[in-house]
Design a protein around this motif. Structure first.
Motif, PDB file in Angstrom:
ATOM      1  N   GLU A 149    -141.223  10.840  21.429  1.00  0.00           N
ATOM      2  CA  GLU A 149    -141.791   9.615  21.994  1.00  0.00           C
ATOM      3  C   GLU A 149    -142.061   9.832  23.463  1.00  0.00           C
ATOM      4  OE1 GLU A 149    -139.057   6.512  21.071  1.00  0.00           O
ATOM      5  OE2 GLU A 149    -140.378   5.833  19.469  1.00  0.00           O
ATOM      6  N   ARG A 204    -141.316  12.127   6.087  1.00  0.00           N
ATOM      7  CA  ARG A 204    -140.010  11.882   6.707  1.00  0.00           C
ATOM      8  C   ARG A 204    -139.062  11.205   5.734  1.00  0.00           C
ATOM      9  NH1 ARG A 204    -142.307   8.644  11.212  1.00  0.00           N
ATOM     10  NH2 ARG A 204    -143.373  10.195  12.472  1.00  0.00           N
ATOM     11  N   ARG A 235    -145.009   9.667   7.837  1.00  0.00           N
ATOM     12  CA  ARG A 235    -143.993   8.747   7.352  1.00  0.00           C
ATOM     13  C   ARG A 235    -143.647   9.061   5.894  1.00  0.00           C
ATOM     14  NH1 ARG A 235    -146.214   4.164   9.485  1.00  0.00           N
ATOM     15  NH2 ARG A 235    -147.158   3.604   7.516  1.00  0.00           N
ATOM     16  N   LEU A 245    -140.206  16.633  13.123  1.00  0.00           N
ATOM     17  CA  LEU A 245    -140.280  15.397  12.366  1.00  0.00           C
ATOM     18  C   LEU A 245    -141.337  14.439  12.915  1.00  0.00           C
ATOM     19  CD1 LEU A 245    -138.229  15.427  10.137  1.00  0.00           C
ATOM     20  CD2 LEU A 245    -137.123  13.461  11.176  1.00  0.00           C
ATOM     21  N   GLY A 246    -141.956  14.828  14.028  1.00  0.00           N
ATOM     22  CA  GLY A 246    -142.945  13.932  14.640  1.00  0.00           C
ATOM     23  C   GLY A 246    -142.295  12.717  15.266  1.00  0.00           C
ATOM     24  N   LEU A 247    -141.071  12.888  15.747  1.00  0.00           N
ATOM     25  CA  LEU A 247    -140.350  11.749  16.315  1.00  0.00           C
ATOM     26  C   LEU A 247    -140.351  11.753  17.836  1.00  0.00           C
ATOM     27  CD1 LEU A 247    -137.190  11.400  14.044  1.00  0.00           C
ATOM     28  CD2 LEU A 247    -139.231  10.000  14.082  1.00  0.00           C
TER      29      LEU A 247
END
Ligand SMILES: Nc1ncnc2c1ncn2[C@@H]1O[C@H](COP(=O)(O)OP(=O)(O)OP(=O)(O)O)[C@@H](O)[C@H]1O
Ligand SMILES: [Mg+2]
Lengths: 333, 287, 360
Positions: free
Chosen positions: C65, C94, C91, C61-63
């Motif tokens: 960090e 998602r 974004r 999800l590219g989350l």
């Protein structure tokens, strides 16, 4: 709705209790420990006047009756006459209240308007240079005494740069019956420095609070979930994070409003702002005790009111505390 | 944590080390004021009113250099600051130690007795802490009048509650421990054992609170002096020096207020830096 | 043959760890992760705690960090490499095409926002729908997950709902925009068994209905076996075995999978101590030390000297055609998914499937 009313009633009851206790403390300070005649009657009074005051204060009666009398007088706003001004002490204080409130509210607004963005900025980038500078500034703001900062502000903006007046209040206009200085540019110019001075400590506090809350909120799952929903960072910060911050923030700002009023004593003295804080200091210097007692009563009342309002506001704002008629339901199948 | 470990902890942070060095320097200056100050600012015989309000760097009538200028009575500002530093520090630490002793006693009493004594002490502390220190100090000074002893009283009165709270919290934890129970079974005076075991546990948080409190006591004293309710004019603290210069500030004679102000600033900031670092090092909850 | 919906290729993720004395070091958390998922299929991702399941989900999800980040590999979604997309493009995906729900139902919903706010914003972030229509869609989504009186639920705050209801709401939010892929990171672990089963069934049915693919992260083998089409078994940041769920669970070829199945409470003889895999999951090694031998070797009963020296290659290359041919279970796979294993000595089964031996 009924739950709400019960809650308000209970809070009101608690506040009344606190007021009663505080009035007892003031009474003990004035009547039991001190000499009420020395405190409440002018030193230049003739023996006849003193005797009359003693009768009025009921000094020959038992202490509990004296207390009831004191309460009754206080409720009527009758706390003796100022030695220095010859006016009723309470009226004197109330006359200065708008100026103090104007100053305190302006300071609070400045602290909020600057503090929330700065705190958010520092919370979003805690390791960046700007974030750390904001934090260092906030630490400094905590340790500097208010009067010292006021002095520096006067030196910089009034003496060296000559931009803003160093003392006094500008012209006032009657707004909704209250004499305020916000109507004219001259009024603003006079207000700016004292308000900034008074704001600084709260500004430091708000920055700290917002930054810590922001860092905390960003770690929460609901922020991760909001990101997983594809929300724009603007909405995540502006709605999800900020709304969670608001509650502790409002509480602290509300509770600190009392201390803003207390510290306005210092600021008003430095900037010769004609509020009740300056009146208090002047009164202490000339031993004008009825005014001191009146100030004390007013400030206790203010603090109690503020606490009450913050409590109620908190309940209004936090959905978790709001009394609800519905009980939690079971999940369906 | 030994003193050496503490020092090493300080060395790991440049800022804290700077604060510590600054504080040490200020302490040294204050202690040596009598020796290094060019003038005894309290000795009115040494003052010459014609030397009044000399800007920094000018020479007094006696030929001595007034490095930081003079005040309206011809007092050398550098000397006045050195002596003022001493008074501020004295009254700050003095009131803190006194408040510490009182708070310790009341805190342990509250924790040991519990019941209504505990309730009474802690309610009073709560009510007091809900009002700003400056307000309480002002009220006390207004009721009891002014003077050095009254100032000390006011400064102690606004501080004791912090210590009482801290001590009580630690004491309540300790009270439940077995050794206290054992002592009770042996009919030993339990509170003495409590005190004996408690002190080492209370000390770290107390030291942290006290360091920061010295700073705020100094700031409060300066504020009260500035408001004209502080120490007598004969022995000016930093706050009074600043107040003296305030009326001249508007006419551009900045040095009478500015230099004592800077001294006050350095003192408070260094104390806060040291206090912050001590909290990091001594408070296990933050590690 | 369609291109897969999701294709993760040779994905490496690291976590930067600050060291006081040694300086910062990158820990290899995910190593050469490699799997794919077809449209509308359900994949179970299992493994012990800390093996990198959540990180896999977050990476897709590219989350991720800081301190975590992706260092190598590709994540193809619908043929597009997500790692090459900018934040705005991600974004857009998602919550619309790829959705995710998290483990703790008590924490995923914002406590100070009403359910309707949290649902409408999820719709309106992607589709310019008027509030009224969005509300209607939200109510439908809640009803689909078996929540009674959705209109009332919409007006409530999270604290007024039970844990099970909150997780249903979270899942309803994730499914609002009919995503092509839903990643569920242990969403039912914190719930009681009955609620868990209901939710699993509802999600399964909804995904089938909407045609959404599903990655269900769990450490509950029984649950995955009832839900998934395919399974990936992870160990210490690697996929050690994957294939059709029946094949892998009936005849696991990796000793670790075998251990997991034996350690599962289901089907075990009462009174006997539960068999366990000895030892613990290793912590992610520094990047410099990664890839020295099989990570499972220290806990493996079949390990040889070779296992301690060289790491088995990722499954794609490792399983030879002959090995695959010996497999009786491959016919379970409806798609091209075949059982693959990352092991020097995969288990083999005799014709009756009862005994096991080690390949030479
Ligand atoms: N932000 C981080 N900082 C440090 N280490 C991290 C971070 N994120 C993940 N890790 C490490 O990465 C590894 C994998 O974590 P992950 O959360 O993906 O495990 P998991 O398989 O989901 O476990 P669980 O079943 O407990 O949820 C763990 O060893 C963890 O310590
Ligand atoms: Mg996880």
């Amino acid at each position: 709705m009924l739950g709400m009313l019960v809650l308000i009633a209970r809070r009101l009851g608690q506040s009344a209790l606190v007021l009663l206790v505080m009035s007892l403390l003031v009474f003990v300070g004035v009547f039991a420990i001190g000499d009420p005649l020395a405190i409440l009657v002018s030193p230049d009074a003739t023996p006849e006047e003193i005797a009359r005051s003693a009768r009025e204060l009921g000094l020959q009666q038992p202490l509990w009756q004296q207390y009831l009398l004191f309460l009754q007088q206080a409720l009527q706003g009758n706390l003796g006459r100022s030695f220095a001004h010859g006016e009723p002490a309470m009226a004197l204080i109330l006359e200065r209240l708008p100026a103090t409130l104007e100053l305190a509210i302006s300071a609070t607004v400045i602290a909020i308007v600057l503090g929330i963005p700065l705190g958010l900025w520092a919370g979003l980038r805690p390791r960046s240079l700007s974030g750390q500078s904001i934090m260092a500034g906030s630490i400094l703001g905590f340790s500097l005494p208010t009067f010292w900062v006021g002095l520096m502000l006067i030196m910089l903006f009034s003496v060296w740069l000559g931009w803003l007046p160093a003392s006094g209040r500008g012209p006032v206009q009657s707004v909704l019956g209250l004499p305020l200085s916000l109507g004219s540019s001259e009024g603003w110019r006079h207000l700016l420095l004292p308000a900034l001075n008074l704001a600084l400590f709260k500004l430091a506090l708000i920055i700290r609070l917002v930054r810590a809350g922001c860092i905390e909120a960003l770690r929460q799952d609901y922020v991760r979930f909001a990101r997983a929903k594809g929300l724009h960072p603007r909405r995540i910060i502006g709605v999800h994070v900020l709304k969670n911050l608001l509650l502790p923030l409002i509480t602290v700002i509300g509770l600190e409003f009392g201390s803003v009023i207390a510290f306005s004593i210092v600021t008003e003295t430095i900037f010769a702002w004609p509020g009740m804080g300056k009146l208090l200091i002047d009164s202490i210097n000339v031993l004008d005790r009825p005014v001191i007692v009146a100030y004390l009563c007013i400030i206790v009342l203010l603090f109690t009111l503020i606490n009450l309002l913050v409590d109620l506001l908190y309940v209004l704002l936090d959905p978790r505390l709001r009394p609800s008629t519905a009980t939690p339901q079971r999940a369906g199948t | 944590m030994s003193a050496r470990e503490l020092l090493r902890g300080f060395q790991r942070s440049h800022l804290a080390m700077a604060g510590l060095s600054l504080l040490a320097l200020l302490l040294l200056l204050a202690l040596a004021a009598g020796v290094i100050a060019p003038q005894n600012p309290y000795d009115l015989a040494q003052l010459d009113i014609t030397d009044g309000r000399l800007p920094p760097g000018e020479r007094l009538g006696s030929g001595a250099l007034a490095l930081l200028g003079t005040d309206d009575q011809g007092r050398d500002m550098l000397s006045a600051i050195l002596y003022g530093l001493r008074i501020s520090l004295l009254i700050g630490t003095g009131s803190t130690l006194l408040a510490l002793a009182i708070g310790l006693t009341l805190g342990i009493t509250a924790a040991w007795h519990g019941g209504w004594i505990d309730a009474l002490i802690m309610r009073v502390a709560d009510i007091q802490l809900s009002f700003p220190a400056i307000l309480i100090a002002l009220v006390l000074l207004a009721v009891f009048g002014q003077g050095s002893d009254k100032i000390l009283l006011a400064l102690v009165a606004v501080q004791w509650a912090y210590y009482a709270r801290t001590v009580r919290a630690t004491a309540l934890v300790e009270r439940g421990r077995e050794y206290i129970e054992a002592a009770r079974c042996l009919a030993l005076p339990g509170w003495r054992i409590l005190l004996w075991h408690l002190l080492p546990n209370c000390l770290p948080p107390l030291i942290v609170v006290a360091t920061v409190q010295v700073a705020s006591a100094i700031a409060l004293e300066a504020t009260l002096s500035f408001l004209g309710l502080g120490l007598p004019i004969t022995e000016p603290s930093l706050g009074l020096l600043i107040a003296n210069g305030f009326s001249y500030l508007l006419s551009g004679k900045y040095w009478i207020s500015l230099f004592p102000g800077l001294a006050l600033l350095l003192l408070i900031v260094s104390l806060n830096l040291v206090g912050d670092r001590l909290r990091d090092l001594l408070d296990p909850r933050l590690q | 043959m369609n291109a897969p919906l999701l294709q993760v290729e040779q994905l490496d993720c690291v976590v930067r760890q600050a060291g006081v004395l040694t300086g910062d070091a990158d820990l290899a958390v995910l190593q050469q992760l490699d799997f794919s998922l077809q449209r509308g299929r359900i994949l179970g991702l299992v493994g012990e705690s800390g093996c990198g399941k959540s990180m896999t989900g977050n990476a897709i999800l590219g989350l991720l960090e800081p301190p975590a980040r992706i260092v190598r590999g590709r994540i193809l979604f619908d043929g597009v490499d997500l790692l090459q997309q900018d934040e705005a493009a991600l974004r857009g995906l998602r919550g619309d095409r790829i959705a995710m729900v998290f483990q703790d139902p008590m924490m995923t919903l914002n406590p100070v926002l009403r359910i309707d706010t949290q649902m409408i914003e999820a719709i309106q972030a992607h589709h310019p729908l008027p509030r009224k229509q969005a509300l209607a869609r939200a109510a439908t989504a809640l009803a689909q997950l078996g929540l009674h009186d959705p209109q009332q639920r919409l007006r409530e705050y999270p604290h007024q709902l039970s844990g099970g209801m909150r997780q249903r709401v979270a899942i309803a939010i994730a499914l609002l925009n009919q995503p092509a892929l839903l990643i569920a990171d242990e969403p039912t672990t914190a719930l009681d068994v009955t609620t868990q089963r209901q939710i699993v069934q509802q999600v399964q049915a909804l995904c089938r209905e909407q045609g959404s693919a599903l990655i269900w992260i769990s450490h509950d083998l029984a649950l995955v076996s009832s839900l998934a089409d395919e399974i990936c078994v992870m160990y210490a940041g690697r996929i050690v075995e994957r294939g059709p769920v029946q094949a892998v669970l009936q005849q696991p070829r990796h000793p670790y999978t075998r251990g997991l199945i034996d350690a599962a409470p289901a089907g075990h003889v009462p009174g006997q101590p539960l068999p366990q895999i000895p030892g613990n999951v290793p912590l992610p090694p520094p990047l410099s030390q990664a890839g020295r031998g099989c990570a499972f070797a220290p806990r493996c009963g079949y390990a040889s000297a070779r296992c301690g020296e060289t790491e088995p290659a990722p499954p794609e290359q490792a399983v030879s055609a002959t090995h695959r041919a010996t497999h009786p279970a491959t016919h379970h796979a409806t798609h091209r998914a075949t059982q693959r294993v990352r092991c020097h000595h995969p288990l083999v089964y005799s014709a009756d499937g009862a005994t096991e031996a080690i390949t030479p």
